[in-house]
Design an enzyme around this catalytic site. Structure first.
Site, PDB file in Angstrom:
ATOM      1  N   GLU A  45      23.502  31.538  56.169  1.00  0.00           N
ATOM      2  CA  GLU A  45      23.158  31.848  54.767  1.00  0.00           C
ATOM      3  C   GLU A  45      22.101  30.868  54.272  1.00  0.00           C
ATOM      4  O   GLU A  45      22.171  29.676  54.549  1.00  0.00           O
ATOM      5  CB  GLU A  45      24.403  31.745  53.882  1.00  0.00           C
ATOM      6  N   ALA A  82      22.441  31.780  43.273  1.00  0.00           N
ATOM      7  CA  ALA A  82      23.506  30.804  43.562  1.00  0.00           C
ATOM      8  C   ALA A  82      22.938  29.645  44.367  1.00  0.00           C
ATOM      9  O   ALA A  82      21.839  29.742  44.899  1.00  0.00           O
ATOM     10  CB  ALA A  82      24.617  31.469  44.368  1.00  0.00           C
ATOM     11  N   ARG A 101      29.858  40.219  41.775  1.00  0.00           N
ATOM     12  CA  ARG A 101      29.884  40.135  40.321  1.00  0.00           C
ATOM     13  C   ARG A 101      29.039  38.969  39.843  1.00  0.00           C
ATOM     14  O   ARG A 101      28.282  39.069  38.887  1.00  0.00           O
ATOM     15  CB  ARG A 101      31.332  39.938  39.830  1.00  0.00           C
ATOM     16  N   GLY A 102      29.164  37.807  40.515  1.00  0.00           N
ATOM     17  CA  GLY A 102      28.525  36.578  40.038  1.00  0.00           C
ATOM     18  C   GLY A 102      29.495  35.827  39.144  1.00  0.00           C
ATOM     19  O   GLY A 102      30.466  36.405  38.639  1.00  0.00           O
ATOM     20  N   ASP A 103      29.237  34.537  39.002  1.00  0.00           N
ATOM     21  CA  ASP A 103      30.095  33.738  38.113  1.00  0.00           C
ATOM     22  C   ASP A 103      29.675  33.972  36.674  1.00  0.00           C
ATOM     23  O   ASP A 103      28.494  34.121  36.375  1.00  0.00           O
ATOM     24  CB  ASP A 103      30.008  32.255  38.483  1.00  0.00           C
ATOM     25  N   TYR A 162      38.521  36.368  49.165  1.00  0.00           N
ATOM     26  CA  TYR A 162      38.971  34.997  48.910  1.00  0.00           C
ATOM     27  C   TYR A 162      40.315  34.721  49.592  1.00  0.00           C
ATOM     28  O   TYR A 162      41.374  35.055  49.033  1.00  0.00           O
ATOM     29  CB  TYR A 162      39.081  34.784  47.385  1.00  0.00           C
ATOM     30  N   LYS A 188      37.660  47.678  45.645  1.00  0.00           N
ATOM     31  CA  LYS A 188      36.232  47.401  45.904  1.00  0.00           C
ATOM     32  C   LYS A 188      35.828  47.979  47.268  1.00  0.00           C
ATOM     33  O   LYS A 188      34.758  48.564  47.396  1.00  0.00           O
ATOM     34  CB  LYS A 188      36.021  45.881  45.846  1.00  0.00           C
TER      35      LYS A 188
HETATM   36  P1  FAD Z   1      34.888  40.690  41.820  1.00  0.00           P
HETATM   37  O1  FAD Z   1      35.134  41.413  43.081  1.00  0.00           O
HETATM   38  O2  FAD Z   1      34.496  41.491  40.631  1.00  0.00           O
HETATM   39  O3  FAD Z   1      36.218  39.845  41.483  1.00  0.00           O
HETATM   40  C1  FAD Z   1      36.230  38.878  40.448  1.00  0.00           C
HETATM   41  C2  FAD Z   1      37.633  38.756  39.877  1.00  0.00           C
HETATM   42  O4  FAD Z   1      37.959  39.924  39.130  1.00  0.00           O
HETATM   43  C3  FAD Z   1      38.737  38.624  40.923  1.00  0.00           C
HETATM   44  O5  FAD Z   1      39.732  37.797  40.380  1.00  0.00           O
HETATM   45  C4  FAD Z   1      39.251  40.042  41.089  1.00  0.00           C
HETATM   46  O6  FAD Z   1      40.595  40.098  41.563  1.00  0.00           O
HETATM   47  C5  FAD Z   1      39.143  40.558  39.656  1.00  0.00           C
HETATM   48  N1  FAD Z   1      38.909  42.009  39.536  1.00  0.00           N
HETATM   49  C6  FAD Z   1      38.087  42.766  40.285  1.00  0.00           C
HETATM   50  N2  FAD Z   1      38.081  44.035  39.842  1.00  0.00           N
HETATM   51  C7  FAD Z   1      38.927  44.080  38.780  1.00  0.00           C
HETATM   52  C8  FAD Z   1      39.354  45.102  37.881  1.00  0.00           C
HETATM   53  N3  FAD Z   1      38.906  46.351  38.002  1.00  0.00           N
HETATM   54  N4  FAD Z   1      40.223  44.760  36.882  1.00  0.00           N
HETATM   55  C9  FAD Z   1      40.700  43.494  36.762  1.00  0.00           C
HETATM   56  N5  FAD Z   1      40.349  42.491  37.585  1.00  0.00           N
HETATM   57  C10 FAD Z   1      39.458  42.778  38.584  1.00  0.00           C
HETATM   58  N6  FAD Z   1      27.470  34.142  43.377  1.00  0.00           N
HETATM   59  C11 FAD Z   1      26.179  34.261  42.996  1.00  0.00           C
HETATM   60  O7  FAD Z   1      25.853  34.078  41.817  1.00  0.00           O
HETATM   61  N7  FAD Z   1      25.204  34.590  43.909  1.00  0.00           N
HETATM   62  C12 FAD Z   1      25.460  34.811  45.221  1.00  0.00           C
HETATM   63  O8  FAD Z   1      24.568  35.100  46.011  1.00  0.00           O
HETATM   64  C13 FAD Z   1      26.839  34.678  45.645  1.00  0.00           C
HETATM   65  N8  FAD Z   1      27.182  34.908  46.949  1.00  0.00           N
HETATM   66  C14 FAD Z   1      28.514  34.854  47.317  1.00  0.00           C
HETATM   67  C15 FAD Z   1      28.873  35.167  48.638  1.00  0.00           C
HETATM   68  C16 FAD Z   1      30.211  35.105  49.033  1.00  0.00           C
HETATM   69  C17 FAD Z   1      30.587  35.443  50.458  1.00  0.00           C
HETATM   70  C18 FAD Z   1      31.219  34.710  48.106  1.00  0.00           C
HETATM   71  C19 FAD Z   1      32.658  34.605  48.540  1.00  0.00           C
HETATM   72  C20 FAD Z   1      30.876  34.415  46.787  1.00  0.00           C
HETATM   73  C21 FAD Z   1      29.520  34.485  46.373  1.00  0.00           C
HETATM   74  N9  FAD Z   1      29.133  34.228  45.061  1.00  0.00           N
HETATM   75  C22 FAD Z   1      27.813  34.335  44.684  1.00  0.00           C
HETATM   76  C23 FAD Z   1      30.147  33.823  44.066  1.00  0.00           C
HETATM   77  C24 FAD Z   1      30.765  35.042  43.343  1.00  0.00           C
HETATM   78  O9  FAD Z   1      29.788  35.663  42.564  1.00  0.00           O
HETATM   79  C25 FAD Z   1      31.931  34.528  42.481  1.00  0.00           C
HETATM   80  O10 FAD Z   1      32.978  34.083  43.305  1.00  0.00           O
HETATM   81  C26 FAD Z   1      32.426  35.449  41.384  1.00  0.00           C
HETATM   82  O11 FAD Z   1      33.301  34.682  40.545  1.00  0.00           O
HETATM   83  C27 FAD Z   1      33.212  36.670  41.843  1.00  0.00           C
HETATM   84  O12 FAD Z   1      32.417  37.571  42.457  1.00  0.00           O
HETATM   85  P2  FAD Z   1      33.048  38.869  43.208  1.00  0.00           P
HETATM   86  O13 FAD Z   1      31.918  39.695  43.630  1.00  0.00           O
HETATM   87  O14 FAD Z   1      34.029  38.431  44.211  1.00  0.00           O
HETATM   88  O15 FAD Z   1      33.812  39.539  41.951  1.00  0.00           O
END
Ligand code: FAD
Length: 292
Positions: free
Chosen positions: A17, A51, A107-109, A148, A168
């Site tokens: 990465e 990120a 989703r992003g933080d 996670y 998802k």
């Molecule tokens: P989601 O899948 O949307 O999950 C986020 C939270 O919401 C979880 O707790 C989930 O259980 C909950 N959730 C999901 N759907 C629902 C629903 N329908 N109702 C209620 N709760 C729900 N960040 C960046 O900014 N840029 C990057 O390039 C980047 N790359 C990453 C690569 C990897 C491999 C990982 C593990 C993380 C990366 N991140 C990056 C960080 C990531 O954006 C964060 O961890 C963020 O907080 C969650 O993203 P997600 O896509 O997992 O979110």
């Protein structure tokens, strides 16, 4: 080439990465670092989006350069939170016209200033919405999602987190990549639980080589990862000696990767953080195992 075709070849492989530059002035040095990583011919390279100190603006430039100049398959990350439908549609169009076949849908933080806002007004709240849009835009895109092993920090419990993960995947994720972890047993337990919950797509473990002591706090803060005593001892002993810490961190990551391969994982993703020397050393440590 699609990531799903690479990771299902039943052959051991390693991917890296990188992150894009934050400013235009940093572009050349980041380009050089990412090209050195591409020269190692990993199975693919992922490029983060906003990120790790990078910005969203250059993700595609970096990904396209690696793909076009080195023939290394790339995975472009894309986040949706705090974005509008228009911005995301435009980004999807750009990805498709750059010939990128693989997208990591995230989703992003949530930015600090939005933490307490009214989320019902946001265009996107979860990554699943982006996965659906990507699939609708181009059904042949290969889509990755994040997962996670130690539970997403916002989830109430693992059961709930896995339920959301399954939604998802059902929306169109072809594979998942994990958050970093420092104890492989956490991954093996997680795999057992998600398989039991009916999630069958390939899971790529993400390994972060910790090569300096300052990285430790940041890594824990970002990921909430558990630090095994074996790892803590290593930081205690070598943390104040940069060269020794780097060597020990690379050895620890190598050891984790060998254990993963030995237990049936075929592709491991290394959070190489634009450090070609670290990527090269890990790959060299695995040369006979990978046949490189
Ligand atoms: P989601 O899948 O949307 O999950 C986020 C939270 O919401 C979880 O707790 C989930 O259980 C909950 N959730 C999901 N759907 C629902 C629903 N329908 N109702 C209620 N709760 C729900 N960040 C960046 O900014 N840029 C990057 O390039 C980047 N790359 C990453 C690569 C990897 C491999 C990982 C593990 C993380 C990366 N991140 C990056 C960080 C990531 O954006 C964060 O961890 C963020 O907080 C969650 O993203 P997600 O896509 O997992 O979110």
């Amino acid at each position: 080439m699609k990531i799903i075709d690479i990771i299902t070849q039943n052959k051991l492989s390693l991917s890296f990465e990188v992150f894009p530059p934050k400013t235009e002035t940093a572009f050349e040095s980041v380009k050089e670092a990412t090209e050195k990583i591409a020269e190692l011919r990993p199975s693919f390279i992922s490029v983060t989006y906003g990120a790790g100190g990078g910005t969203s603006k250059y993700t595609l430039d970096v990904a396209k350069n690696i793909k076009d100049r080195f023939g290394v398959p790339t995975l472009a990350h894309l986040t949706c939170v705090a974005s509008t439908k228009e911005t995301v549609s435009e980004k999807i169009r750009e990805i498709l016209s750059a010939g990128i076949e693989n997208v990591m849908a995230l989703r992003g933080d949530i930015p600090e200033h939005l933490q307490n806002g009214d989320r019902s007004k946001w265009d996107y709240r979860y990554a699943v919405e982006l996965v659906r849009e990507l699939k609708a835009a181009e059904k042949n895109l290969c889509i990755g999602g994040a997962c996670y092993p130690e539970i997403h920090p916002e989830s109430a419990n693992q059961k709930e987190d896995i339920k959301r993960l399954r939604e998802k995947v059902e929306a169109g994720c072809d594979f998942l990549t994990t958050q970093m972890f420092f104890d492989n047993n956490l991954l093996y337990n997680f795999l057992y639980k998600i398989r039991e919950a009916g999630i069958t797509v390939p899971v790529i473990p993400g390994i972060m080589p910790i090569t300096n002591a300052n990285q430790v706090d940041r890594a824990i803060k970002l990921s909430g990862s558990f630090m095994p005593q074996r790892f803590k001892s290593l930081v205690d002993k070598f943390g104040s000696d940069p060269a020794a810490m780097k060597q020990a961190g690379i050895a620890y990551a190598t050891d984790q990767i060998i254990d993963l391969y030995a237990n049936g994982i075929t592709n491991v993703h290394v959070y190489s953080m634009n450090k070609p020397d670290v990527a090269a050393k890990i790959q060299a440590n695995l040369s006979d195992i990978l046949g490189k």
